[in-house]
Write a protein that holds these residues in place. Structure first.
Motif, short mmCIF file in Angstrom:
data_model
loop_
_atom_site.label_atom_id
_atom_site.label_comp_id
_atom_site.label_asym_id
_atom_site.label_seq_id
_atom_site.Cartn_x
_atom_site.Cartn_y
_atom_site.Cartn_z
N THR A 28 25.54 -22.88 -5.93
CA THR A 28 26.53 -21.66 -5.87
C THR A 28 26.02 -21.07 -4.39
OG1 THR A 28 24.46 -20.47 -6.70
CG2 THR A 28 26.48 -21.04 -8.24
N ASN A 29 25.18 -21.82 -3.54
CA ASN A 29 24.88 -21.33 -2.25
C ASN A 29 24.18 -19.89 -2.22
OD1 ASN A 29 27.71 -22.68 -1.82
ND2 ASN A 29 26.25 -23.28 -0.16
N SER A 30 23.47 -19.89 -3.24
CA SER A 30 22.33 -18.66 -3.40
C SER A 30 21.27 -18.81 -3.33
CB SER A 30 22.43 -18.33 -5.02
OG SER A 30 23.68 -18.01 -5.64
N LEU A 31 20.62 -17.69 -2.57
CA LEU A 31 19.23 -17.58 -2.21
C LEU A 31 18.51 -16.57 -3.55
CD1 LEU A 31 16.37 -17.86 -0.63
CD2 LEU A 31 17.32 -15.78 0.47
N ILE A 85 13.16 -18.07 6.46
CA ILE A 85 14.72 -18.18 6.31
C ILE A 85 15.22 -19.50 6.83
CG2 ILE A 85 16.64 -17.18 7.35
CD1 ILE A 85 15.57 -15.35 5.48
N GLU A 86 14.54 -20.12 7.91
CA GLU A 86 15.05 -21.22 8.27
C GLU A 86 14.65 -22.21 7.36
OE1 GLU A 86 14.03 -18.32 11.29
OE2 GLU A 86 12.63 -19.24 9.95
N PHE A 100 12.91 -17.98 -2.78
CA PHE A 100 12.19 -17.31 -1.37
C PHE A 100 10.69 -16.67 -1.62
CE2 PHE A 100 12.78 -14.52 2.31
CZ PHE A 100 12.32 -15.46 3.37
N ILE A 101 9.92 -17.32 -1.11
CA ILE A 101 8.55 -16.79 -0.94
C ILE A 101 8.44 -15.64 0.06
CG2 ILE A 101 5.84 -17.13 -0.89
CD1 ILE A 101 6.95 -18.53 -3.34
N HIS A 129 20.63 -8.46 3.91
CA HIS A 129 21.17 -7.87 5.33
C HIS A 129 20.87 -8.81 6.46
CE1 HIS A 129 22.16 -5.07 8.28
NE2 HIS A 129 21.01 -5.19 8.81
N PHE A 130 19.63 -9.31 6.44
CA PHE A 130 19.21 -10.14 7.51
C PHE A 130 20.08 -11.58 7.44
CE2 PHE A 130 16.28 -13.30 9.56
CZ PHE A 130 15.70 -12.62 10.25
#
Length: 220
Positions: A28-31, A85-86, A100-101, A129-130
């Motif tokens: 789903t292209n989710s983080l 993020i990378e 995400f940690i 937002h980032f």
């Protein structure tokens, strides 16, 4: 394709609902960002009794988010832990769902004052937002209510302006989130994670018949 949305899964959904939703978010292209749940609540309880420094409680509560992130990831084959993020973008590009940690990213960015007003909701808003991504706050209730959902006379709110939400004493989101949505000029959705299909419906741009309760918070 890149990351399209940040899905913050509340700690109240851990373990079973959080693990199941993480599985459902495959492709789903989710983080995913996890709340600190009972681990963070225990720190808050001890803080009420013993009064630690605000900096210590802030960062140990964030450590709790990392702990739950690692536990969820352990049970889901389609996720991988991302420490930046990378790395999150690379994991997504490789076909996995990044969890995400957040601690390392927040130590570098350090966007918040140390306060119990800032929880995983505000952190997820900052990350979305980032990334210029959509934000979903997934919790154990259907959205925002005029008061505690179980209280007599409590009314469900399907759409609310973030400015109005600032006047609420208590809701299913943290105190800082409405201010951030106004600052960033963005909206977010609050939805019940016990029904993964509701979350997936809000993610799928091809669906516009939302026959279920959720709250849209308007920050634009």
């Amino acid at each position: 394709m890149g990351i399209k949305q940040v899905v913050k899964i509340g700690g109240s959904l851990f373990p079973d609902y959080a693990i199941e939703l993480a599985k459902q978010l495959k492709n789903t292209n989710s983080l995913i960002i996890l709340g600190g749940g009972d681990f963070a609540n225990l720190i808050r309880k001890y803080d009420d009794e013993i009064h630690f420094s605000q900096e210590t409680t802030h960062w140990t509560a964030i450590d709790c988010m990392d702990i739950i992130a690692k536990l969820v990831d352990d049970k889901v084959d389609s996720t991988k832990l991302a420490y930046s993020i990378e790395e999150a973008n690379k994991i997504s590009d490789d076909g996995f769902t990044p969890i995400f940690i957040v601690s390392r990213f927040l130590k570098t960015e350090d966007p918040f004052e140390c306060s119990w007003d800032v929880t995983s909701d505000s952190i997820a808003a900052y990350v979305s937002h980032f990334l210029n991504a959509k934000l979903l706050i997934v919790t154990n209730v259907n959205g925002i209510y005029t008061q505690e959902p179980k209280e007599l006379g409590s009314t469900f709110i399907s759409k609310i302006d973030a400015k109005t939400l600032l006047t609420f004493q208590e809701s299913s989101i943290d105190v800082m989130l409405p201010s951030l949505l106004l600052e960033f000029g963005t909206n977010c959705y609050v939805v019940n994670g016990k029904c993964p299909e509701w979350v997936l419906s809000l993610i799928d741009d091809n669906i516009n018949d939302y026959n279920f309760d959720y709250t849209q918070i308007i920050g634009e």
